[in-house]
Enzyme design. Structure first.
Site, PDB file in Angstrom:
ATOM      1  N   GLY A  35       0.781  -1.240   0.000  1.00 44.23           N
ATOM      2  CA  GLY A  35       0.000   0.000   0.000  1.00 44.23           C
ATOM      3  C   GLY A  35       0.813   1.291   0.000  1.00 44.23           C
ATOM      4  N   SER A  90      -3.896   9.521  10.506  1.00 49.97           N
ATOM      5  CA  SER A  90      -5.089   9.304   9.684  1.00 49.97           C
ATOM      6  C   SER A  90      -6.062  10.431   9.966  1.00 49.97           C
ATOM      7  CB  SER A  90      -5.752   7.976  10.037  1.00 49.97           C
ATOM      8  OG  SER A  90      -7.046   7.911   9.461  1.00 49.97           O
ATOM      9  N   THR A  94      -5.909   0.697  -0.831  1.00 53.62           N
ATOM     10  CA  THR A  94      -4.808  -0.228  -0.489  1.00 53.62           C
ATOM     11  C   THR A  94      -5.438  -1.520   0.036  1.00 53.62           C
ATOM     12  OG1 THR A  94      -4.681   0.350   1.843  1.00 53.62           O
ATOM     13  CG2 THR A  94      -3.415   1.748   0.332  1.00 53.62           C
ATOM     14  N   TYR A 100      -8.439   2.280  16.440  1.00 52.57           N
ATOM     15  CA  TYR A 100      -7.634   2.848  15.347  1.00 52.57           C
ATOM     16  C   TYR A 100      -7.582   4.374  15.438  1.00 52.57           C
ATOM     17  CZ  TYR A 100      -6.060   3.620  10.519  1.00 52.57           C
ATOM     18  OH  TYR A 100      -5.360   4.014   9.404  1.00 52.57           O
TER      19      TYR A 100
HETATM   20  P1  NAP Z   1      -1.430  -1.981   4.149  1.00 55.23           P
HETATM   21  O1  NAP Z   1      -1.536  -2.044   2.673  1.00 55.23           O
HETATM   22  O2  NAP Z   1      -2.134  -3.003   4.971  1.00 55.23           O
HETATM   23  O3  NAP Z   1       0.120  -1.931   4.536  1.00 55.23           O
HETATM   24  C1  NAP Z   1       0.557  -1.976   5.857  1.00 55.23           C
HETATM   25  C2  NAP Z   1       1.831  -2.793   5.906  1.00 55.23           C
HETATM   26  O4  NAP Z   1       2.311  -2.778   7.268  1.00 55.23           O
HETATM   27  C3  NAP Z   1       1.608  -4.267   5.537  1.00 55.23           C
HETATM   28  O5  NAP Z   1       2.648  -4.738   4.715  1.00 55.23           O
HETATM   29  C4  NAP Z   1       1.631  -4.944   6.883  1.00 55.23           C
HETATM   30  O6  NAP Z   1       1.978  -6.314   6.829  1.00 55.23           O
HETATM   31  C5  NAP Z   1       2.673  -4.112   7.609  1.00 55.23           C
HETATM   32  N1  NAP Z   1       2.638  -4.317   9.056  1.00 55.23           N
HETATM   33  C6  NAP Z   1       1.559  -4.593   9.834  1.00 55.23           C
HETATM   34  N2  NAP Z   1       1.937  -4.763  11.116  1.00 55.23           N
HETATM   35  C7  NAP Z   1       3.280  -4.598  11.155  1.00 55.23           C
HETATM   36  C8  NAP Z   1       4.247  -4.661  12.177  1.00 55.23           C
HETATM   37  N3  NAP Z   1       3.906  -4.960  13.450  1.00 55.23           N
HETATM   38  N4  NAP Z   1       5.542  -4.441  11.867  1.00 55.23           N
HETATM   39  C9  NAP Z   1       5.902  -4.158  10.586  1.00 55.23           C
HETATM   40  N5  NAP Z   1       5.035  -4.103   9.565  1.00 55.23           N
HETATM   41  C10 NAP Z   1       3.733  -4.310   9.844  1.00 55.23           C
HETATM   42  O7  NAP Z   1      -1.983  -0.592   4.695  1.00 55.23           O
HETATM   43  P2  NAP Z   1      -1.932   0.894   4.071  1.00 55.23           P
HETATM   44  O8  NAP Z   1      -3.309   1.255   3.727  1.00 55.23           O
HETATM   45  O9  NAP Z   1      -0.829   1.010   3.079  1.00 55.23           O
HETATM   46  O10 NAP Z   1      -1.555   1.700   5.382  1.00 55.23           O
HETATM   47  C11 NAP Z   1      -0.262   2.257   5.614  1.00 55.23           C
HETATM   48  C12 NAP Z   1      -0.387   3.238   6.765  1.00 55.23           C
HETATM   49  O11 NAP Z   1      -1.296   4.283   6.385  1.00 55.23           O
HETATM   50  C13 NAP Z   1      -0.968   2.615   8.029  1.00 55.23           C
HETATM   51  O12 NAP Z   1      -0.350   3.190   9.157  1.00 55.23           O
HETATM   52  C14 NAP Z   1      -2.419   3.016   7.985  1.00 55.23           C
HETATM   53  O13 NAP Z   1      -2.994   3.053   9.261  1.00 55.23           O
HETATM   54  C15 NAP Z   1      -2.295   4.403   7.373  1.00 55.23           C
HETATM   55  N6  NAP Z   1      -3.517   4.885   6.751  1.00 55.23           N
HETATM   56  C16 NAP Z   1      -4.086   4.228   5.704  1.00 55.23           C
HETATM   57  C17 NAP Z   1      -5.249   4.727   5.126  1.00 55.23           C
HETATM   58  C18 NAP Z   1      -5.920   4.073   3.967  1.00 55.23           C
HETATM   59  O14 NAP Z   1      -7.014   4.523   3.587  1.00 55.23           O
HETATM   60  N7  NAP Z   1      -5.366   3.058   3.356  1.00 55.23           N
HETATM   61  C19 NAP Z   1      -5.825   5.884   5.665  1.00 55.23           C
HETATM   62  C20 NAP Z   1      -5.236   6.514   6.731  1.00 55.23           C
HETATM   63  C21 NAP Z   1      -4.064   6.012   7.264  1.00 55.23           C
HETATM   64  P3  NAP Z   1       0.757  -7.390   6.776  1.00 55.23           P
HETATM   65  O15 NAP Z   1       0.036  -7.134   5.503  1.00 55.23           O
HETATM   66  O16 NAP Z   1       1.460  -8.697   6.835  1.00 55.23           O
HETATM   67  O17 NAP Z   1      -0.089  -7.103   7.989  1.00 55.23           O
END
Ligand code: NAP
Length: 256
Positions: free
Chosen positions: A20, A150, A198, A163
């Site tokens: 993501g 977020s 993502t 969250y």
């Molecule tokens: P994502 O695609 O699920 O990517 C998150 C990555 O972090 C995954 O590869 C995951 O591995 C890894 N991860 C989880 N737990 C971990 C740990 N303990 N140590 C190291 N790596 C770990 O999510 P994303 O949407 O890209 O989100 C990235 C960040 O943006 C997050 O902090 C999320 O809260 C924030 N965010 C996202 C959105 C959105 O709309 N997507 C909005 C606001 C904020 P696994 O897949 O194996 O768990």
């Protein structure tokens, strides 16, 4: 449009780099000339990201490493491995690792609250602390720490009591880190994504997304690359007079 080369000679570590937003950040940083350490608990996906990174600049060298950001020992091992490989600490750090375990306040299990706080908030603390300690110890006088909060940390969201609390914490942590680290030349800023397409948001049911989309002024979900663009700006000298702020990358989202 070709990416500018604002990060040549920089070493960056990106947690959550296997998927993501983290993956898009790794790609953008590499395209701007940085050497990138892709750090993720999922080693396989970290290696997949590594294979996508460009090497257009002399001296650019990327690597993928496993880490569980919620564990102090794991984060310390990550920093030790980076420093023994590159002989320097990373001057750019992005904490993009994160999880959701959604539930309502009235029914959420304690373990689901704790897990999300441990990864999203404590994980950001541990990585931010380890990188800034290493920078200060090495006498480096310029650094950029970028955390990922977020929009829901600001406005709340039904079903995300854990969250939203974790992300509000990340915002406060970042402002305090900025105050404590400015004397060392380390800037700290937070990006606040809205709804970005993502694997994390694939879990949101379509009927819920259909309710949210009308509240996004730009009328659509964001792309990971649109968050990565802002991270590249914050990592670069283009933002040299910016610290202690949170930047919404949410397409004008207002959750009613
Ligand atoms: P994502 O695609 O699920 O990517 C998150 C990555 O972090 C995954 O590869 C995951 O591995 C890894 N991860 C989880 N737990 C971990 C740990 N303990 N140590 C190291 N790596 C770990 O999510 P994303 O949407 O890209 O989100 C990235 C960040 O943006 C997050 O902090 C999320 O809260 C924030 N965010 C996202 C959105 C959105 O709309 N997507 C909005 C606001 C904020 P696994 O897949 O194996 O768990």
């Amino acid at each position: 449009m070709a990416a500018p080369y604002r990060l040549v000679s920089r070493l960056a570590v990106v947690s959550g780099g296997g998927s993501g937003i983290g993956r898009a950040v790794c790609q953008r940083f590499a395209s701007e000339g940085a050497s990138v350490v892709v750090a993720d608990c999922n080693k396989e996906s970290a290696y997949e990201t590594l294979a996508l990174l460009s090497h257009n600049h002399r001296g650019q060298e990327h690597m993928a490493l496993g880490v569980d950001v919620s564990l102090k020992d794991s984060v310390e091992t990550l920093l030790n491995n980076i420093q023994s490989h590159y002989f320097q600490p990373p001057s750019v750090c992005v904490s993009a690792a994160g999880i959701t375990q959604d539930g309502f306040l009235l029914t959420m299990e304690e373990k689901d609250f704790d897990k999300v706080i441990q990864v999203n908030l404590k994980g950001t603390f541990l990585l931010t602390q380890a990188v800034s300690k290493a920078l200060v110890a090495a006498g480096v006088t310029k650094g950029s720490i970028i955390t990922v909060g977020s929009i829901v940390g600001k406005v709340g969201n039904v079903g995300q009591i854990n969250y939203s609390a974790s992300k509000a914490g990340v915002d406060g942590l970042t402002r305090t880190a900025a105050k404590e680290l400015s004397r060392y030349g380390i800037r700290c800023n937070c990006v606040l994504p809205g709804f970005i397409a993502t694997p994390m948001t694939e879990k949101v049911p379509e009927r819920v997304m259909n309710k949210i989309t009308p509240f996004i002024l730009m009328g659509r979900m964001g792309k990971p690359a649109e968050v990565a663009d802002v991270c590249a700006f914050l990592a670069s000298d283009d933002s040299r007079y910016i610290t202690g702020v949170s930047i919404e990358v949410a397409g004008g989202l207002f959750i009613g």
